[in-house]
Design an enzyme around this catalytic site. Structure first.
Site, PDB file in Angstrom:
ATOM      1  N   CYS A 156      -4.645   1.572  -3.680  1.00 45.28           N
ATOM      2  CA  CYS A 156      -3.263   2.678  -3.486  1.00 45.28           C
ATOM      3  C   CYS A 156      -2.319   1.432  -3.022  1.00 45.28           C
ATOM      4  O   CYS A 156      -0.854   2.196  -2.844  1.00 45.28           O
ATOM      5  CB  CYS A 156      -4.019   2.689  -2.120  1.00 45.28           C
ATOM      6  SG  CYS A 156      -4.341   4.260  -1.483  1.00 45.28           S
TER       7      CYS A 156
ATOM      8  N   GLN B 246      -4.410  -5.027   7.323  1.00 41.31           N
ATOM      9  CA  GLN B 246      -5.185  -5.854   6.957  1.00 41.31           C
ATOM     10  C   GLN B 246      -5.328  -7.389   7.484  1.00 41.31           C
ATOM     11  O   GLN B 246      -6.321  -8.040   7.390  1.00 41.31           O
ATOM     12  CB  GLN B 246      -4.880  -6.108   5.676  1.00 41.31           C
ATOM     13  CG  GLN B 246      -5.060  -4.917   4.604  1.00 41.31           C
ATOM     14  CD  GLN B 246      -6.593  -4.754   4.425  1.00 41.31           C
ATOM     15  OE1 GLN B 246      -7.772  -5.021   5.238  1.00 41.31           O
ATOM     16  NE2 GLN B 246      -6.878  -3.459   4.108  1.00 41.31           N
TER      17      GLN B 246
ATOM     18  N   HIS C  54       0.904  -1.451  -0.030  1.00 43.51           N
ATOM     19  CA  HIS C  54      -0.457   0.062  -0.177  1.00 43.51           C
ATOM     20  C   HIS C  54       1.011   1.244   0.179  1.00 43.51           C
ATOM     21  O   HIS C  54       1.939   1.446   0.267  1.00 43.51           O
ATOM     22  CB  HIS C  54      -0.755  -0.169   1.038  1.00 43.51           C
ATOM     23  CG  HIS C  54      -1.918   1.178   1.506  1.00 43.51           C
ATOM     24  ND1 HIS C  54      -1.371   2.260   1.785  1.00 43.51           N
ATOM     25  CD2 HIS C  54      -3.280   0.705   1.433  1.00 43.51           C
ATOM     26  CE1 HIS C  54      -2.637   2.840   1.747  1.00 43.51           C
ATOM     27  NE2 HIS C  54      -3.724   2.170   1.332  1.00 43.51           N
TER      28      HIS C  54
ATOM     29  N   ASP D  51       3.548  -4.136   8.314  1.00 41.90           N
ATOM     30  CA  ASP D  51       2.100  -3.162   8.563  1.00 41.90           C
ATOM     31  C   ASP D  51       0.642  -4.081   8.404  1.00 41.90           C
ATOM     32  O   ASP D  51       0.882  -5.220   7.371  1.00 41.90           O
ATOM     33  CB  ASP D  51       2.007  -2.697   6.732  1.00 41.90           C
ATOM     34  CG  ASP D  51       1.474  -1.906   6.690  1.00 41.90           C
ATOM     35  OD1 ASP D  51      -0.310  -1.418   7.589  1.00 41.90           O
ATOM     36  OD2 ASP D  51       0.507  -1.187   5.407  1.00 41.90           O
TER      37      ASP D  51
ATOM     38  N   LYS E 251     -10.608   0.601  10.775  1.00 42.53           N
ATOM     39  CA  LYS E 251     -10.691  -0.792   9.647  1.00 42.53           C
ATOM     40  C   LYS E 251     -10.575  -2.139  10.341  1.00 42.53           C
ATOM     41  O   LYS E 251     -10.815  -3.512  10.323  1.00 42.53           O
ATOM     42  CB  LYS E 251      -9.354  -1.667   9.080  1.00 42.53           C
ATOM     43  CG  LYS E 251      -9.555  -0.194   7.934  1.00 42.53           C
ATOM     44  CD  LYS E 251      -7.970  -1.473   7.424  1.00 42.53           C
ATOM     45  CE  LYS E 251      -6.837  -0.248   6.409  1.00 42.53           C
ATOM     46  NZ  LYS E 251      -7.745   1.018   5.160  1.00 42.53           N
TER      47      LYS E 251
HETATM   48  N1  PLP Z   1      -1.705  -0.484   4.519  1.00 40.90           N
HETATM   49  C1  PLP Z   1      -2.322  -1.650   4.635  1.00 40.90           C
HETATM   50  C2  PLP Z   1      -1.847  -2.864   3.767  1.00 40.90           C
HETATM   51  C3  PLP Z   1      -3.703  -0.626   3.658  1.00 40.90           C
HETATM   52  O1  PLP Z   1      -4.157  -1.505   3.438  1.00 40.90           O
HETATM   53  C4  PLP Z   1      -3.950   0.170   4.454  1.00 40.90           C
HETATM   54  C5  PLP Z   1      -5.286   0.776   4.143  1.00 40.90           C
HETATM   55  O2  PLP Z   1      -6.243   0.676   3.131  1.00 40.90           O
HETATM   56  C6  PLP Z   1      -3.201   1.411   4.952  1.00 40.90           C
HETATM   57  C7  PLP Z   1      -1.819   0.631   4.809  1.00 40.90           C
HETATM   58  C8  PLP Z   1      -3.498   2.350   5.567  1.00 40.90           C
HETATM   59  O3  PLP Z   1      -4.220   2.628   6.367  1.00 40.90           O
HETATM   60  P1  PLP Z   1      -5.509   4.045   6.653  1.00 40.90           P
HETATM   61  O4  PLP Z   1      -5.685   4.863   5.735  1.00 40.90           O
HETATM   62  O5  PLP Z   1      -6.216   3.746   8.214  1.00 40.90           O
HETATM   63  O6  PLP Z   1      -4.193   4.957   7.374  1.00 40.90           O
END
Ligand code: PLP
Length: 410
Positions: free
Chosen positions: A364, A203, A122, A200, A226
């Site tokens: 993203c 998910q 992401h 990270d 989430k």
């Molecule tokens: N990393 C991953 C794997 C994600 O799926 C997301 C959001 O979809 C993020 C980071 C960023 O999360 P946030 O927008 O809640 O900061």
């Protein structure tokens, strides 16, 4: 297992809401999730009964807020198996990753050092590292993707081929294909090679049991929204000695012991030294309610539910050769697909016209087209409240959804 009907009754957004005049079928849970009444009530409780700042007053109301914050830290620490003082509140996963980048990497990386990431990450786990590379003279390098995922072998290969990898930053579960990495093994390889692992967990933490101490990652990040919690709050979990070593990122009120006219600042110990300014207090209360809600259902059950729905949907799509699924053997509730000859956004628009919420594009993860071999996909993603009936509606509309023009002229 839990009773899905009872669970659905906990969510106001699942109580008769429509979209385009059709019952809402929400299959964009990798993006964000609905909140149960208990979370909304906890947020309300702040404004109706607990409204004060923390750390800033010598009266009961303010002290009560300190207690609420500490209780939330302890609840999260129990949930993830860390120490309470290893829980840093951030605005979400993105800010938590930036905190590691600016607090740790900017402080300790130097020219010639390498940061290992993958092309399936992401943006929030790519762009902070690009920025740090620019600022420090370190270099970002990429692990090989094998069968659309990061493997232990590809991590070993990356360490063989690259000297000076000091930091590895990977999604525990990918947000497009839903593959889970072997975080424990990868953490061990990183440590043998003198590197830190940033996991990270955006998910993974909402969907399965994640044990910070057992995985032995150095940092773990996630967002409350989430996992049935409020927006604007999330966590960096970090090994305490690393948090103590890190530089501060945001500075200001609430994070320092004292400062003077020579510009000397003595920060508080972690985690407070990272929490400058007034915290998102209502969200912190909602976050605790969300973690309690998930804990009550059981993370094993939540994971099983996602897996069952995934298998059910995949089996229903079997034999429909015009539907290309990119992750049939995934470990999550995410299905990335395309209909042959139909642009992903057109398909998502058509599904919207049927009341079905999915996401299309690159989600993203803007370097993933190389891995997938297509510039865009449609992504459906389930959560603990998704029902089999919703999967039926989704599959029925994929197969017999009609023409894209239906979306515009119905
Ligand atoms: N990393 C991953 C794997 C994600 O799926 C997301 C959001 O979809 C993020 C980071 C960023 O999360 P946030 O927008 O809640 O900061």
């Amino acid at each position: 297992m839990y009773d899905i009907k009872k669970v659905r009754a906990d969510f106001p957004m699942l109580n008769g809401k429509t979209m385009q005049g059709k019952p809402l079928v929400f299959l964009d849970n990798a993006s964000t999730t609905f909140k149960p009444y208990s979370v909304i009530k906890a947020i309300d409780e702040y404004y109706f009964e607990k409204n004060s700042n923390s750390h800033r007053g010598d009266y009961d109301l303010c002290y009560d807020m300190d207690v609420e914050i500490q209780k939330t830290r302890e609840t999260i620490a129990n949930f993830i198996n860390s120490e309470p003082n290893e829980v840093v509140f951030t605005s979400g996963d993105t800010e938590a990753l930036n905190l590691v980048a600016y607090g740790y990497a900017l402080e300790y990386l130097k020219p010639g050092d390498k940061i290992l990431i993958s092309e399936v990450e992401h943006a929030s786990n790519v762009l902070p590292w690009y920025r740090i590379a620019k600022l420090t003279g370190a270099e970002v390098c990429f692990v090989d993707i094998v069968d659309r995922r990061v493997t232990v072998d590809s991590i070993n290969k990356a360490f063989k081929e690259n000297k000076n990898i000091k930091l590895v930053a990977l999604a525990h579960v990918g947000n497009v294909l839903g593959y889970m990495i072997n975080a424990k093994e990868i953490a061990s390889i990183c440590h043998k090679n003198g590197a830190l692992l940033v996991l990270d967990g955006a998910q993974s933490v909402p969907h399965m049991p994640v044990n910070f101490k057992e995985l032995d990652a150095d940092f773990l990040t996630f967002s409350a929204h989430k996992m049935c919690g409020p927006t604007g709050i999330g966590c960096l979990i970090g090994k305490y000695e690393l948090l103590q070593k890190m530089a501060t990122f945001h500075t200001g009120g609430g994070m320092n012991v004292k400062f003077n006219k020579s510009g000397e600042v003595i920060p508080l110990d972690a985690p407070a030294k990272f929490e400058a300014g007034t915290l998102n207090l209502s969200a912190i209360m909602g976050f605790r309610a969300a973690v309690n809600y998930l804990t009550e259902l059981g993370m094993d059950n939540i994971h099983k539910h996602d897996e069952e729905l995934f298998k059910y949907a995949i089996s229903k799509l079997e034999g429909h050769d015009d539907i290309v699924v990119y992750n049939k053997d995934s470990n999550s509730g995410i299905i990335a697909f395309n209909i042959k000859g139909v642009f992903a956004q057109d398909e998502a628009t058509l599904l919207n016209s049927k009341g079905i919420a999915v996401r299309s594009g690159q989600h993203c993860a803007k370097m993933i087209d190389n891995t997938i071999g297509d510039i865009a996909t449609v992504r459906m993603s389930t959560y603990l409240y998704t029902s089999k009936e919703e999967i039926d509606i989704f599959v029925e509309n994929l197969i017999n959804g009609g023409d894209i023009l239906d979306a515009y002229f119905n």
